[in-house]
Design an enzyme around this catalytic site. Structure first.
Site, PDB file in Angstrom:
ATOM      1  N   GLY A  85       0.956  -1.258  -0.004  1.00 38.05           N
ATOM      2  CA  GLY A  85      -0.030  -0.005  -0.055  1.00 38.05           C
ATOM      3  C   GLY A  85       0.923   1.088   0.093  1.00 38.05           C
ATOM      4  O   GLY A  85       0.496   2.467   0.741  1.00 38.05           O
ATOM      5  N   TYR A  95     -13.746  -2.843   9.505  1.00 40.76           N
ATOM      6  CA  TYR A  95     -12.331  -2.120   9.675  1.00 40.76           C
ATOM      7  C   TYR A  95     -11.656  -2.608  11.013  1.00 40.76           C
ATOM      8  O   TYR A  95     -10.669  -2.946  11.260  1.00 40.76           O
ATOM      9  CB  TYR A  95     -12.359  -0.795   9.303  1.00 40.76           C
ATOM     10  CG  TYR A  95     -11.009   0.126   9.405  1.00 40.76           C
ATOM     11  CD1 TYR A  95     -10.318  -0.045   8.158  1.00 40.76           C
ATOM     12  CD2 TYR A  95     -10.619   0.892  10.257  1.00 40.76           C
ATOM     13  CE1 TYR A  95      -8.783   0.462   8.290  1.00 40.76           C
ATOM     14  CE2 TYR A  95      -9.465   1.613  10.413  1.00 40.76           C
ATOM     15  CZ  TYR A  95      -8.428   1.264   9.293  1.00 40.76           C
ATOM     16  OH  TYR A  95      -7.575   1.925   9.136  1.00 40.76           O
ATOM     17  N   ALA A 107     -10.887  -5.941  11.545  1.00 42.00           N
ATOM     18  CA  ALA A 107      -9.763  -6.268  10.506  1.00 42.00           C
ATOM     19  C   ALA A 107      -8.364  -5.772  11.690  1.00 42.00           C
ATOM     20  O   ALA A 107      -7.318  -6.455  11.658  1.00 42.00           O
ATOM     21  CB  ALA A 107      -9.717  -5.777   9.494  1.00 42.00           C
ATOM     22  N   LYS A 108      -8.452  -4.595  12.197  1.00 44.32           N
ATOM     23  CA  LYS A 108      -7.218  -3.877  12.722  1.00 44.32           C
ATOM     24  C   LYS A 108      -7.157  -4.599  14.112  1.00 44.32           C
ATOM     25  O   LYS A 108      -6.070  -4.607  14.675  1.00 44.32           O
ATOM     26  CB  LYS A 108      -7.689  -2.346  12.796  1.00 44.32           C
ATOM     27  CG  LYS A 108      -7.566  -1.547  11.467  1.00 44.32           C
ATOM     28  CD  LYS A 108      -6.432  -1.935  10.788  1.00 44.32           C
ATOM     29  CE  LYS A 108      -6.056  -1.224   9.638  1.00 44.32           C
ATOM     30  NZ  LYS A 108      -4.741  -1.226   8.843  1.00 44.32           N
ATOM     31  N   ARG A 110       0.971   5.633  -1.855  1.00 49.48           N
ATOM     32  CA  ARG A 110       0.555   7.157  -1.262  1.00 49.48           C
ATOM     33  C   ARG A 110       0.466   6.905   0.306  1.00 49.48           C
ATOM     34  O   ARG A 110       0.535   5.991   0.849  1.00 49.48           O
ATOM     35  CB  ARG A 110      -0.675   7.520  -1.731  1.00 49.48           C
ATOM     36  CG  ARG A 110      -1.977   6.678  -1.535  1.00 49.48           C
ATOM     37  CD  ARG A 110      -3.332   6.943  -2.327  1.00 49.48           C
ATOM     38  NE  ARG A 110      -3.013   6.918  -3.694  1.00 49.48           N
ATOM     39  CZ  ARG A 110      -3.271   5.729  -4.286  1.00 49.48           C
ATOM     40  NH1 ARG A 110      -3.449   4.723  -3.585  1.00 49.48           N
ATOM     41  NH2 ARG A 110      -2.904   5.684  -5.637  1.00 49.48           N
TER      42      ARG A 110
END
Length: 249
Positions: A9, A150, A153-154, A12
């Protein structure tokens, strides 16, 4: 000593800043993202500063793509022993509106992606008897409205990290996680858009709740990653560092 690093990733935001920082620290860096062409800016920033980098396009949630990407890095730069699992997406929504695709996509990129990349890179780390894995978690791991996927997942990334630390420690490999707080990035701009709030107003509101009274920058996370990837951090493993401008998310 020059090491070979992969940052996912890295086209950016936090990934780009981390790739640039690791290159400044003397490492050769594979700048990996879904769109190889999008990595050109990060690669250019590194090479213009005298560093060494190559762009690699791969979907981290696809095992064949990951295997091919890591093999390519090993062939072009050398065996990778530093891995920063930063690739991530958001598909925010309240639970009752969240689709199965929204859930699967986010868990796939974050958790499956980190798993596949770590599994492939650890082969080189174990052979070298040295390695660094840094996984990007988030303060959202503690729960955040509209981010059930999210947040899961985190939070999962933290358990994954601690397990890697236990399994790989005997091979000279450390695994740590960074949990950023509010960072000004394309991803947080997307969150503001989802909420229908002008980004400047969104930043102002977030900063008002941060003890150090400023928003985070991608470079703040890159600095933490650089420490975890250093020789000096060899006795630090299985940790989660909240880089959030204060003691609470």
């Amino acid at each position: 000593m020059t090491r070979i690093a992969i940052v996912t990733g890295a086209a950016r935001g936090i990934g780009a800043a981390t790739a640039i920082r690791l290159a400044a620290d003397g490492h050769a860096v594979a700048v990996l993202d879904l769109d190889e062409a999008a990595c050109s800016g990060t690669v250019e920033a590194i090479t213009n500063a005298g560093g060494k980098a190559t762009a690699v396009g791969a979907n981290v949630a696809d095992s064949a793509a990951v295997e091919a990407a890591v093999a390519r890095v090993a062939a072009e730069l050398g065996a990778p022993t530093i891995l920063v699992n930063n690739a991530g997406i958001i598909r925010d929504n309240l639970l009752f509106k969240m689709s199965e695709d929204d859930w699967d996509a986010v868990l796939g990129v974050h958790l499956r992606g980190a798993f596949l990349m770590s599994r492939e890179v650890q082969k080189h780390q174990v052979e070298a008897n040295w390695g660094r894995i840094v996984n990007l978690s988030s303060t959202s791991a503690l729960g955040n409205r509209g981010q059930a996927n999210y947040a899961a997942a985190k939070a999962g990334m933290q358990g994954f990290t601690k397990t890697l630390a236990i399994e790989l420690g005997r091979y000279g490999v450390t695994a740590n996680a960074i949990a950023p707080g509010f960072i000004v990035s394309d991803m947080t701009k997307a969150t503001a858009e989802r909420m229908g709030v002008p980004f400047d107003d969104f930043v102002g509101h977030m900063v008002s709740e941060i003890p150090v009274a400023r928003a985070g920058k991608p470079e703040d996370i890159a600095a933490a990653a650089a420490f975890f990837c250093s020789e000096e951090a060899s006795f630090v493993s299985g940790q989660v560092l909240y880089v959030a401008g204060g003691p609470r998310a």
